[in-house]
Design an enzyme around this catalytic site. Structure first.
Site, mmCIF file in Angstrom:
data_model
loop_
_atom_site.group_PDB
_atom_site.id
_atom_site.type_symbol
_atom_site.label_atom_id
_atom_site.label_comp_id
_atom_site.label_asym_id
_atom_site.label_seq_id
_atom_site.Cartn_x
_atom_site.Cartn_y
_atom_site.Cartn_z
ATOM 1 C CG ASP A 30 -33.192 33.421 67.802
ATOM 2 O OD1 ASP A 30 -34.433 33.376 67.883
ATOM 3 O OD2 ASP A 30 -32.524 32.553 67.208
ATOM 4 C CB ILE A 31 -37.639 37.168 67.178
ATOM 5 C CG1 ILE A 31 -37.724 36.210 66.005
ATOM 6 C CG2 ILE A 31 -37.165 38.555 66.739
ATOM 7 C CD1 ILE A 31 -38.834 36.576 65.018
ATOM 8 C CD GLN A 93 -29.127 25.585 57.933
ATOM 9 O OE1 GLN A 93 -28.556 24.569 57.534
ATOM 10 N NE2 GLN A 93 -28.851 26.786 57.469
ATOM 11 C CG HIS A 99 -28.416 31.080 61.532
ATOM 12 N ND1 HIS A 99 -28.977 30.499 60.420
ATOM 13 C CD2 HIS A 99 -28.916 30.412 62.597
ATOM 14 C CE1 HIS A 99 -29.792 29.534 60.789
ATOM 15 N NE2 HIS A 99 -29.770 29.446 62.107
HETATM 16 P P1 AMP Z 1 -31.871 27.345 63.127
HETATM 17 O O1 AMP Z 1 -32.044 27.490 61.628
HETATM 18 O O2 AMP Z 1 -32.604 26.167 63.674
HETATM 19 O O3 AMP Z 1 -30.437 27.362 63.557
HETATM 20 O O4 AMP Z 1 -32.552 28.577 63.832
HETATM 21 C C1 AMP Z 1 -33.064 29.685 63.188
HETATM 22 C C2 AMP Z 1 -33.222 30.745 64.233
HETATM 23 O O5 AMP Z 1 -33.611 31.946 63.609
HETATM 24 C C3 AMP Z 1 -34.272 30.421 65.299
HETATM 25 O O6 AMP Z 1 -33.668 30.445 66.584
HETATM 26 C C4 AMP Z 1 -35.303 31.524 65.108
HETATM 27 O O7 AMP Z 1 -35.853 31.946 66.332
HETATM 28 C C5 AMP Z 1 -34.495 32.617 64.456
HETATM 29 N N1 AMP Z 1 -35.265 33.538 63.642
HETATM 30 C C6 AMP Z 1 -36.126 33.238 62.647
HETATM 31 N N2 AMP Z 1 -36.615 34.355 62.086
HETATM 32 C C7 AMP Z 1 -36.042 35.403 62.742
HETATM 33 C C8 AMP Z 1 -36.127 36.814 62.627
HETATM 34 N N3 AMP Z 1 -36.929 37.387 61.732
HETATM 35 N N4 AMP Z 1 -35.399 37.585 63.464
HETATM 36 C C9 AMP Z 1 -34.579 36.999 64.384
HETATM 37 N N5 AMP Z 1 -34.452 35.673 64.535
HETATM 38 C C10 AMP Z 1 -35.174 34.872 63.733
#
Ligand code: AMP
Ligand code: ZN
Length: 140
Positions: A30-31, A93, A99
């Protein structure tokens, strides 16, 4: 799905810090990590959430999560690993491609926000009533 950021990562159109891949799943960092080693596992086939994800992909995701957290234990020696998975914008989300978050916590990191809520005793009548509603829906 064309405009899905995680589908773009699967296709290789966007970069990621990959830690694991097999026929069905991809795991990458996760970035915006909540803790050191915060990793996401996704199905390669697009599905928005747990309601939609096919059971074979789900099984592959959970098998992969076992491998990845075993590797985290070796590589990072965490005090524990929390798994979190959000379904729907109402629970925050943000990326609408299923994920599973794997969040290891190291010794010198503060408690993870998702694991440190305050316990308050519930109302047993209300808990019983809601359990009946869910059980009845399963039985339908
Ligand atoms: P959520 O949908 O709230 O469960 O979280 C989405 C997650 O995706 C967050 O923790 C973001 O930091 C992560 N995220 C979004 N874009 C990227 C990316 N390009 N690479 C890695 N992680 C990502
Ligand atoms: Zn997608």
């Amino acid at each position: 799905m064309e405009d899905c950021i995680f589908c773009k990562i699967v296709k290789g159109d966007l970069p990621c810090f990959k830690v694991y891949e097999d026929e069905k799943v991809l795991a990458f960092e996760d970035i915006n990590p909540v803790s050191q080693g915060h990793t996401l596992i996704i199905p390669k086939r697009h599905a928005e959430n747990l309601w939609e994800v096919p059971e074979d992909d789900l099984a592959a995701i959970h098998a992969a999560s076992k491998r990845v957290i075993a590797a985290m234990r070796k590589a990072l020696d965490p005090v524990g690993v929390a798994l979190l998975q959000l379904n729907g914008r109402g629970v925050n989300q943000v990326v609408m491609h299923y994920h599973l978050h794997l969040m290891p916590r190291s010794r010198d990191e503060p408690p993870l926000p998702v694991t440190s809520w305050e316990l308050k005793e519930g109302d047993m009548d209300s808990i019983r009533e809601v359990s009946k509603r869910i059980a009845a829906a399963i039985a339908e």
